[in-house]
Design a protein around this motif. Structure first.
Motif, PDB file in Angstrom:
ATOM      1  N   THR A 201       0.849  -1.099  -0.028  1.00  0.00           N
ATOM      2  CA  THR A 201      -0.176   0.005   0.014  1.00  0.00           C
ATOM      3  C   THR A 201       0.852   1.428  -0.043  1.00  0.00           C
ATOM      4  OG1 THR A 201      -0.073   0.139   2.285  1.00  0.00           O
ATOM      5  CG2 THR A 201      -1.873  -1.270   1.364  1.00  0.00           C
ATOM      6  N   ASP A 203       0.269   5.826   0.044  1.00  0.00           N
ATOM      7  CA  ASP A 203      -0.323   7.079   0.266  1.00  0.00           C
ATOM      8  C   ASP A 203      -0.028   7.889  -0.919  1.00  0.00           C
ATOM      9  OD1 ASP A 203      -1.815   6.086   2.362  1.00  0.00           O
ATOM     10  OD2 ASP A 203      -1.008   7.267   4.035  1.00  0.00           O
ATOM     11  N   GLY A 325     -16.014   6.007   1.726  1.00  0.00           N
ATOM     12  CA  GLY A 325     -15.561   6.456   2.975  1.00  0.00           C
ATOM     13  C   GLY A 325     -14.550   5.557   3.650  1.00  0.00           C
ATOM     14  N   VAL A 326     -14.203   4.507   2.982  1.00  0.00           N
ATOM     15  CA  VAL A 326     -13.331   3.482   3.341  1.00  0.00           C
ATOM     16  C   VAL A 326     -11.726   3.797   2.750  1.00  0.00           C
ATOM     17  CG1 VAL A 326     -12.597   1.322   3.380  1.00  0.00           C
ATOM     18  CG2 VAL A 326     -14.812   1.741   3.672  1.00  0.00           C
ATOM     19  N   ASP A 327     -10.754   3.879   3.569  1.00  0.00           N
ATOM     20  CA  ASP A 327      -9.378   4.477   3.315  1.00  0.00           C
ATOM     21  C   ASP A 327      -8.820   3.591   2.296  1.00  0.00           C
ATOM     22  OD1 ASP A 327      -9.612   6.573   4.911  1.00  0.00           O
ATOM     23  OD2 ASP A 327      -8.865   5.624   6.590  1.00  0.00           O
ATOM     24  N   ALA A 328      -9.076   2.226   2.421  1.00  0.00           N
ATOM     25  CA  ALA A 328      -8.118   1.268   1.655  1.00  0.00           C
ATOM     26  C   ALA A 328      -8.682  -0.159   1.386  1.00  0.00           C
ATOM     27  CB  ALA A 328      -6.777   1.112   2.193  1.00  0.00           C
ATOM     28  N   GLY A 344      -8.310   3.751  -2.510  1.00  0.00           N
ATOM     29  CA  GLY A 344      -9.536   3.888  -1.529  1.00  0.00           C
ATOM     30  C   GLY A 344     -10.268   5.184  -1.950  1.00  0.00           C
ATOM     31  N   THR A 345     -10.997   5.808  -0.797  1.00  0.00           N
ATOM     32  CA  THR A 345     -11.513   6.823  -0.800  1.00  0.00           C
ATOM     33  C   THR A 345     -10.776   8.048  -0.654  1.00  0.00           C
ATOM     34  OG1 THR A 345     -13.469   6.158   0.013  1.00  0.00           O
ATOM     35  CG2 THR A 345     -13.655   8.311  -0.105  1.00  0.00           C
ATOM     36  N   ARG A 347      -9.582  11.467   0.578  1.00  0.00           N
ATOM     37  CA  ARG A 347      -9.979  12.487   1.507  1.00  0.00           C
ATOM     38  C   ARG A 347      -8.890  13.387   1.874  1.00  0.00           C
ATOM     39  NH1 ARG A 347     -12.414  10.206   5.350  1.00  0.00           N
ATOM     40  NH2 ARG A 347     -12.739   7.928   4.713  1.00  0.00           N
ATOM     41  N   LYS A 349      -6.262  14.973   3.944  1.00  0.00           N
ATOM     42  CA  LYS A 349      -5.357  14.329   5.107  1.00  0.00           C
ATOM     43  C   LYS A 349      -4.145  15.356   5.625  1.00  0.00           C
ATOM     44  CE  LYS A 349      -5.881   9.463   3.962  1.00  0.00           C
ATOM     45  NZ  LYS A 349      -5.082   8.227   3.392  1.00  0.00           N
ATOM     46  N   VAL A 363      -4.957   9.792  -1.337  1.00  0.00           N
ATOM     47  CA  VAL A 363      -5.668   8.424  -1.343  1.00  0.00           C
ATOM     48  C   VAL A 363      -4.674   7.341  -1.232  1.00  0.00           C
ATOM     49  CG1 VAL A 363      -5.084   8.058  -3.984  1.00  0.00           C
ATOM     50  CG2 VAL A 363      -7.144   7.144  -3.122  1.00  0.00           C
ATOM     51  N   THR A 364      -5.130   6.363  -0.615  1.00  0.00           N
ATOM     52  CA  THR A 364      -4.389   5.169  -0.737  1.00  0.00           C
ATOM     53  C   THR A 364      -4.351   4.186  -1.661  1.00  0.00           C
ATOM     54  OG1 THR A 364      -4.652   5.176   1.942  1.00  0.00           O
ATOM     55  CG2 THR A 364      -3.860   3.194   1.113  1.00  0.00           C
TER      56      THR A 364
END
Length: 396
Positions: A201, A203, A325-328, A344-345, A347, A349, A363-364
């Motif tokens: 993963t 970011d 709304g889920v990160d990954a 993912g979503t 957002r 950060k 995004v992740t």
């Protein structure tokens, strides 16, 4: 002479139901022509043919449930000369036979009554369905304006009152959600059993890409605006040019990367279920063309109008959670592919930019890859290349 057989429309397909023929004996077909409609766990799929020729015989009837590989039709090859009639060996001419009396001429056959004026040209399945629904269509989308079963179903849906879909295993006619879940589970079990997955993963700062999109969309109508998803797919496809081992299908030894990128797009169906048809030759499309292809693919997927090439030729799959709304997400590779990219979503950060912590859109991204064809170092470099490309959206 060759056989056209029931195609496999993915690792999760064992059989399919022939819904409708779009050709008849004597029709000439070219490579890529849609010749039939087959219903599977993924809905009704338009079946293309991959050989040119003439339809000599239809071997299956609409309504039959047939396993993958079952013969559907017999074709003669395009341009194949007819086999010459065998010649009898030369013999000595026999003596002339006595003259035979000429029989009286046979009466002329009665003329065949022409189609009544205004008769509708339609396939048998379409005629039966029109009679069942009490619908009359004069012109359809088939050859010569013939009415096809799909035309009747579209008309029926257009006339039906809009009502919420009732709860239950079948969220849409012809699509059994319980059966689809079973098929997806079987394919994923096979993938986890046979494919040695590894996961990474990373970011990615999307603020530069988002600012570019905002400026690019400023003068566009809503139906022409670019979405972030098009940029994510474009960057993924471009990165595969440097890391081609992640793009392919592990179907034979030795493994060889695919020469073209047929990028699968995971699409959620209304009422549940998931299908991942491919944008064919995605490497030849710029960002705007990818956006157009995404809109078209999503619309046809949800309308049940996919082609078998879009379901069987994918070389990599991209799955995006959008605005859920889920990160990954950590996906499972769809066999026989060797990689799946998950976004993912996006957002806001806290991220370091220009030496300072700033609120940035991010995004992740995740990679699920096959350890038989790549390793963690190459996978990490691939994700870093996607990141680099997204920082330069003008060059995508």
């Amino acid at each position: 002479m060759s056989l056209f057989t029931m195609p496999s429309l993915g690792a999760d397909m064992e059989d399919g139901r022939l819904v409708e023929w779009l050709v008849k004996p004597g029709d000439r077909v070219a490579k890529g022509d849609v010749v039939a409609v087959v219903e599977t766990q993924k809905g009704a799929i338009e079946i293309e043919i991959f050989a040119a020729g003439e339809v000599a015989e239809l071997l299956a009837e609409p309504g039959q449930q047939l396993p993958v590989g079952a013969p559907l039709a017999r074709l003669t090859e395009a341009g194949a000369p007819a086999a010459p009639a065998p010649q009898a060996p030369a013999l000595q001419a026999p003596p002339p036979a006595p003259p035979v009396p000429t029989p009286p001429p046979a009466p002329a056959p009665a003329p065949v009554a022409p189609e009544p004026r205004g008769a509708v040209l339609a396939s048998p399945a379409a005629r039966a369905r029109m009679a069942e629904l009490g619908i009359a269509l004069a012109v359809g989308s088939g050859p010569g304006g013939a009415v096809l079963l799909a035309d009747v179903e579209r008309q029926a849906q257009a006339k039906a009152p809009t009502e919420p879909t009732p709860p239950g295993p079948k969220g849409k006619p012809g699509l059994d959600m319980a059966e689809m879940r079973r098929a997806i589970a079987a394919a994923m079990a096979r993938a986890k059993r046979d494919i040695p997955h590894y996961y990474l993963t990373h970011d990615i700062d999307l603020q530069t890409a988002q600012d570019w999109l905002t400026a690019r969309n400023a003068d566009r109508t809503p139906d022409q605006r670019l979405l972030m998803g098009a940029l994510l797919i474009r960057a993924t496809v471009r990165a595969l040019a440097r890391y081609p081992e992640l793009n392919g299908r592990y179907e034979a030894e030795p493994y060889a990367p695919a020469p073209a990128v047929h990028c699968g797009l995971a699409i959620a169906l209304r009422g549940g279920g998931l299908i991942a048809p491919a944008i064919l030759n995605a490497e030849t499309r710029d960002t705007d063309a990818l956006m157009d292809a995404m809109r078209d693919l999503v619309a046809r997927t949800r309308a049940g109008r996919l082609r078998n090439s879009e379901l069987t030729q994918g070389t990599i799959t991209v799955s995006s959670l959008g605005e859920t709304g889920v990160d990954a997400l950590l996906g499972v590779i769809y066999p026989p592919q060797v990689a799946l990219i998950g976004f993912g979503t996006p957002r806001v950060k806290p991220m370091i930019h220009d030496g300072r912590v700033q609120p940035r859109l991010a995004v992740t991204v995740s990679l699920a890859a096959d350890h038989r064809v790549s390793d963690g170092r190459r996978g990490a470099a691939f994700l870093a290349e996607i990141d680099r490309l997204l920082q330069e959206p003008d060059h995508l």
